[in-house]
Design an enzyme around this catalytic site. Sequence first.
Site, PDB file in Angstrom:
ATOM      1  N   ASN A  10       0.857  -1.181   0.000  1.00 13.22           N
ATOM      2  CA  ASN A  10       0.000   0.000   0.000  1.00 13.22           C
ATOM      3  C   ASN A  10       0.894   1.232   0.000  1.00 13.22           C
ATOM      4  OD1 ASN A  10      -1.932   1.974   0.359  1.00 13.22           O
ATOM      5  ND2 ASN A  10      -2.403   1.408   2.478  1.00 13.22           N
ATOM      6  N   TRP A  11       0.992   1.882  -1.150  1.00 13.34           N
ATOM      7  CA  TRP A  11       1.906   3.007  -1.299  1.00 13.34           C
ATOM      8  C   TRP A  11       1.361   4.306  -0.721  1.00 13.34           C
ATOM      9  CZ3 TRP A  11       3.919   2.226  -7.040  1.00 13.34           C
ATOM     10  CH2 TRP A  11       4.622   1.013  -7.103  1.00 13.34           C
ATOM     11  N   LYS A  12       0.106   4.339  -0.369  1.00  8.26           N
ATOM     12  CA  LYS A  12      -0.543   5.507   0.234  1.00  8.26           C
ATOM     13  C   LYS A  12      -0.315   6.758  -0.638  1.00  8.26           C
ATOM     14  CE  LYS A  12      -0.272   3.241   4.695  1.00  8.26           C
ATOM     15  NZ  LYS A  12      -0.157   3.385   6.165  1.00  8.26           N
ATOM     16  N   HIS A 102      -9.590   0.690   5.268  1.00 12.65           N
ATOM     17  CA  HIS A 102      -8.303   0.909   5.923  1.00 12.65           C
ATOM     18  C   HIS A 102      -8.490   1.853   7.102  1.00 12.65           C
ATOM     19  CE1 HIS A 102      -4.145   2.196   6.564  1.00 12.65           C
ATOM     20  NE2 HIS A 102      -3.769   1.127   5.887  1.00 12.65           N
ATOM     21  N   GLU A 104      -6.909   4.311   8.163  1.00 15.03           N
ATOM     22  CA  GLU A 104      -6.730   5.731   7.869  1.00 15.03           C
ATOM     23  C   GLU A 104      -7.980   6.315   7.210  1.00 15.03           C
ATOM     24  OE1 GLU A 104      -1.920   5.181   7.405  1.00 15.03           O
ATOM     25  OE2 GLU A 104      -3.149   5.448   5.610  1.00 15.03           O
ATOM     26  N   GLU A 175      -5.233  -5.232  10.793  1.00 17.68           N
ATOM     27  CA  GLU A 175      -4.242  -4.180  10.990  1.00 17.68           C
ATOM     28  C   GLU A 175      -4.479  -3.511  12.342  1.00 17.68           C
ATOM     29  OE1 GLU A 175      -4.619  -0.953   8.228  1.00 17.68           O
ATOM     30  OE2 GLU A 175      -6.737  -0.722   8.682  1.00 17.68           O
ATOM     31  N   GLY A 181       2.635   2.607  11.313  1.00 22.25           N
ATOM     32  CA  GLY A 181       3.501   3.773  11.250  1.00 22.25           C
ATOM     33  C   GLY A 181       4.164   4.122  12.568  1.00 22.25           C
ATOM     34  N   SER A 220       3.228  -2.021  10.361  1.00 14.17           N
ATOM     35  CA  SER A 220       4.690  -1.905  10.466  1.00 14.17           C
ATOM     36  C   SER A 220       5.390  -3.217  10.092  1.00 14.17           C
ATOM     37  CB  SER A 220       5.097  -1.462  11.878  1.00 14.17           C
ATOM     38  OG  SER A 220       4.646  -0.155  12.144  1.00 14.17           O
ATOM     39  N   GLY A 241       2.960  -1.363   4.356  1.00 16.77           N
ATOM     40  CA  GLY A 241       2.931   0.076   4.163  1.00 16.77           C
ATOM     41  C   GLY A 241       4.286   0.618   3.762  1.00 16.77           C
ATOM     42  N   GLY A 242       4.980   1.251   4.697  1.00 17.21           N
ATOM     43  CA  GLY A 242       6.237   1.942   4.395  1.00 17.21           C
ATOM     44  C   GLY A 242       7.280   1.082   3.718  1.00 17.21           C
TER      45      GLY A 242
END
Length: 261
Positions: A10-12, A102, A104, A175, A181, A220, A241-242
Amino acid sequence: MARTRWTIGNWKQNLLRGAAEELATAVVSDLPEPVAEGGKQVRVGIAPSFVALDVLRPWVRPQGPLFLFAQNVAAQEEGAFTGEVGPDMLRDAGVHGAIVGHSERRTLFGETDTTVARKVKLALEADLRVVLCVGEGLEVRESGNHESFVISQLSAALSQLPHELMNERLILAYEPVWAIGTGKTATPRDAAAMHRSLRAWMEKHFGSAGADRSILYGGSVKPNNAAALMAVGDVDGFLVGGASLEAEAFLQIVRLVVSAA
């Protein structure tokens, strides 16, 4: 039936179109053989921003090797909804699926369980894959009510879903919000316990079709914790994610998932 293993990045809200193309090229060029050859039990997906979806279409094929996901989808099929992108629009653009619910989207943009349920149903009806996200915040985790909270999210999200839409296109992702994050990660034991609870609920309400759903862990995820999470046996892969923004880190996680399949 063997559950499909997934690693989805997930590149957000990151990467301009050129950078997105470079990252996708790096990922595709070094995919493990079972993925590159289109193996049905091990799959890889990426979810770039909406504006980069068309740039990545050269890798879009019915069976991969790279599955293309949108980070969101509208709760309506079409109409006067400024800024929304409907499920048929995504499919027409060559997208394979969408991330729905998600944390967010829930916490920052106010998406309710009702909205998530509509999105899940419409996206599956449009023949898209759906990565349905559920998870608890730190306050809920510390209260000890995390299992009932997450199950209530799952129940609400699938409340409008006919049994015939309970198929391999529905993927779950647990999640824990407190681990997104933050550098914190649920222990393998914590993740396994929640995954077992989710699968038990799915089997109770949808039978074997529910129990066979792939359940991913997100929060994470990095190469240094992915192996331990996979080793518990109840994790079917990851929503990353990151770490998905770095080709080698993402590919290391993919290789760990492949080796555990």
